[in-house]
Scaffold this motif. Sequence first.
Motif, PDB file in Angstrom:
ATOM      1  N   LEU A   1       0.781  -1.093  -0.013  1.00  0.00           N
ATOM      2  CA  LEU A   1      -0.095  -0.154   0.132  1.00  0.00           C
ATOM      3  C   LEU A   1       0.627   1.102   0.199  1.00  0.00           C
ATOM      4  N   MET A   2       0.660   2.272  -1.206  1.00  0.00           N
ATOM      5  CA  MET A   2       1.454   3.532  -0.679  1.00  0.00           C
ATOM      6  C   MET A   2       0.364   4.267   0.524  1.00  0.00           C
ATOM      7  N   ALA A   3       1.071   5.497   0.414  1.00  0.00           N
ATOM      8  CA  ALA A   3       0.445   6.336   1.619  1.00  0.00           C
ATOM      9  C   ALA A   3      -1.035   6.772   1.151  1.00  0.00           C
ATOM     10  N   HIS A   4      -1.696   6.727   2.089  1.00  0.00           N
ATOM     11  CA  HIS A   4      -3.099   7.340   1.989  1.00  0.00           C
ATOM     12  C   HIS A   4      -4.335   6.101   0.771  1.00  0.00           C
ATOM     13  N   GLN A   5      -3.147   5.060   0.647  1.00  0.00           N
ATOM     14  CA  GLN A   5      -4.298   4.580   0.002  1.00  0.00           C
ATOM     15  C   GLN A   5      -4.697   2.880   1.230  1.00  0.00           C
ATOM     16  N   SER A   6      -6.481   2.843   0.658  1.00  0.00           N
ATOM     17  CA  SER A   6      -6.284   1.451   2.051  1.00  0.00           C
ATOM     18  C   SER A   6      -6.675  -0.034   0.461  1.00  0.00           C
ATOM     19  N   ALA A   7      -6.839  -1.039   1.401  1.00  0.00           N
ATOM     20  CA  ALA A   7      -7.451  -2.922   0.648  1.00  0.00           C
ATOM     21  C   ALA A   7      -7.942  -3.039   1.409  1.00  0.00           C
ATOM     22  N   SER A   8      -8.866  -4.173   0.864  1.00  0.00           N
ATOM     23  CA  SER A   8      -9.761  -4.716   1.500  1.00  0.00           C
ATOM     24  C   SER A   8      -9.291  -6.035   1.423  1.00  0.00           C
ATOM     25  N   PHE A   9      -9.925  -6.721   3.130  1.00  0.00           N
ATOM     26  CA  PHE A   9     -10.211  -7.718   2.739  1.00  0.00           C
ATOM     27  C   PHE A   9     -11.116  -8.592   2.734  1.00  0.00           C
ATOM     28  N   ASN A  10     -11.112 -10.559   1.861  1.00  0.00           N
ATOM     29  CA  ASN A  10     -12.376 -10.683   2.439  1.00  0.00           C
ATOM     30  C   ASN A  10     -12.139 -12.130   3.376  1.00  0.00           C
ATOM     31  N   VAL A  11     -13.137 -12.173   4.499  1.00  0.00           N
ATOM     32  CA  VAL A  11     -12.726 -12.917   5.547  1.00  0.00           C
ATOM     33  C   VAL A  11     -14.288 -13.957   5.137  1.00  0.00           C
ATOM     34  N   ILE A  12     -13.565 -15.454   5.198  1.00  0.00           N
ATOM     35  CA  ILE A  12     -14.460 -15.935   4.634  1.00  0.00           C
ATOM     36  C   ILE A  12     -14.748 -17.842   5.426  1.00  0.00           C
ATOM     37  N   ALA A  13     -15.920 -17.389   6.087  1.00  0.00           N
ATOM     38  CA  ALA A  13     -16.463 -18.833   6.914  1.00  0.00           C
ATOM     39  C   ALA A  13     -16.496 -20.403   6.898  1.00  0.00           C
ATOM     40  N   SER A  14     -16.583 -21.053   6.244  1.00  0.00           N
ATOM     41  CA  SER A  14     -16.868 -21.950   6.254  1.00  0.00           C
ATOM     42  C   SER A  14     -17.317 -23.592   6.846  1.00  0.00           C
ATOM     43  N   ILE A  15     -18.606 -23.632   6.818  1.00  0.00           N
ATOM     44  CA  ILE A  15     -19.022 -24.416   7.406  1.00  0.00           C
ATOM     45  C   ILE A  15     -19.033 -26.363   7.201  1.00  0.00           C
ATOM     46  N   LEU A  16     -17.581 -26.876   7.812  1.00  0.00           N
ATOM     47  CA  LEU A  16     -17.332 -28.547   7.149  1.00  0.00           C
ATOM     48  C   LEU A  16     -18.309 -29.049   7.868  1.00  0.00           C
ATOM     49  N   PRO A  17     -17.884 -30.217   7.263  1.00  0.00           N
ATOM     50  CA  PRO A  17     -19.007 -31.246   7.703  1.00  0.00           C
ATOM     51  C   PRO A  17     -19.076 -31.525   9.570  1.00  0.00           C
ATOM     52  N   SER A  18     -17.073 -31.409   9.560  1.00  0.00           N
ATOM     53  CA  SER A  18     -16.844 -32.088  10.953  1.00  0.00           C
ATOM     54  C   SER A  18     -17.191 -30.942  12.150  1.00  0.00           C
ATOM     55  N   LEU A  19     -17.903 -29.998  11.710  1.00  0.00           N
ATOM     56  CA  LEU A  19     -18.012 -29.093  12.518  1.00  0.00           C
ATOM     57  C   LEU A  19     -19.525 -29.568  12.924  1.00  0.00           C
ATOM     58  N   VAL A  20     -19.504 -29.458  14.872  1.00  0.00           N
ATOM     59  CA  VAL A  20     -20.764 -29.927  15.016  1.00  0.00           C
ATOM     60  C   VAL A  20     -21.701 -28.279  16.327  1.00  0.00           C
ATOM     61  N   PRO A  21     -22.244 -28.625  17.045  1.00  0.00           N
ATOM     62  CA  PRO A  21     -22.388 -27.170  16.536  1.00  0.00           C
ATOM     63  C   PRO A  21     -22.061 -26.411  17.871  1.00  0.00           C
ATOM     64  N   GLY A  22     -21.833 -25.103  18.111  1.00  0.00           N
ATOM     65  CA  GLY A  22     -21.276 -24.504  18.913  1.00  0.00           C
ATOM     66  C   GLY A  22     -20.266 -23.339  18.621  1.00  0.00           C
ATOM     67  N   THR A  23     -19.241 -23.158  19.196  1.00  0.00           N
ATOM     68  CA  THR A  23     -18.798 -21.555  19.660  1.00  0.00           C
ATOM     69  C   THR A  23     -17.125 -21.572  19.093  1.00  0.00           C
ATOM     70  N   TYR A  24     -16.964 -21.224  17.357  1.00  0.00           N
ATOM     71  CA  TYR A  24     -15.828 -21.982  16.998  1.00  0.00           C
ATOM     72  C   TYR A  24     -15.248 -20.091  16.940  1.00  0.00           C
ATOM     73  N   LYS A  25     -13.902 -19.911  17.343  1.00  0.00           N
ATOM     74  CA  LYS A  25     -12.959 -19.137  17.581  1.00  0.00           C
ATOM     75  C   LYS A  25     -11.949 -18.953  17.133  1.00  0.00           C
ATOM     76  N   GLY A  26     -11.205 -17.695  16.092  1.00  0.00           N
ATOM     77  CA  GLY A  26      -9.882 -17.806  15.456  1.00  0.00           C
ATOM     78  C   GLY A  26      -9.951 -15.995  15.819  1.00  0.00           C
ATOM     79  N   ALA A  27      -8.928 -15.701  14.871  1.00  0.00           N
ATOM     80  CA  ALA A  27      -8.464 -14.444  14.656  1.00  0.00           C
ATOM     81  C   ALA A  27      -7.290 -14.141  12.828  1.00  0.00           C
ATOM     82  N   VAL A  28      -7.875 -13.342  12.615  1.00  0.00           N
ATOM     83  CA  VAL A  28      -7.053 -12.948  11.345  1.00  0.00           C
ATOM     84  C   VAL A  28      -5.751 -11.653  12.202  1.00  0.00           C
ATOM     85  N   THR A  29      -4.864 -11.909  11.672  1.00  0.00           N
ATOM     86  CA  THR A  29      -3.414 -11.370  12.302  1.00  0.00           C
ATOM     87  C   THR A  29      -3.068 -10.636  10.923  1.00  0.00           C
TER      88      THR A  29
END
Length: 200
Positions: A1-29
Amino acid sequence: LMAHQSASFNVIASILPSLVPGTYKGAVTIIGTDGYGHPASGSPQIIPVTLLVQPACTFTASPGTLNFTGISGQTAPILYQIALLTNSSCTNTLSWTATTSGGSWLTASIAGTTTPVVNVSTTLTHLITGKYSGTITITAHDSVTGLLVGSPQVVPIVLTANAPCTLSNPSSAAEVFATTVGSNPASQSFTLSVTGTCSG
């Protein structure tokens, strides 16, 4: 990025067959460096991500079985209702169907949308004495996605047609009295009985 510019990130969550009902936590660094490889001020940036996986939309039929008892040949049908109960994960309106098997003595139809029920009717008008078995299969589809909801519920139905109340022939076909003039004949008796399903 140059100064005074911006960029966008797409964050995608996938419901995998192995996921059982519940709360899942993660992070984007996000780590920033300059052209010389030096860390940018404020780097890294950590964005917490939480995914809540709810149970799938399902339903149950209550009661799960039905047993009816009537009299062979009776004209009045026997009526009952099966309640259809959905869990809290069903956010869209469901489209219902109910099909029967076992014979024309059994019919079923869906009534209501907010609190749907299955109206069940059994008719004994043309049934002889005996026991009859059938099923009601209930299916639901999501009215928005069109997808099948849960598994079809199969409700077993048993109808017992008892014999009608019938008056049997008297124990004696005729009573014959013999006496002499001036005397009363001795009394005689005969027996009456009923068979089948009699009330009162």
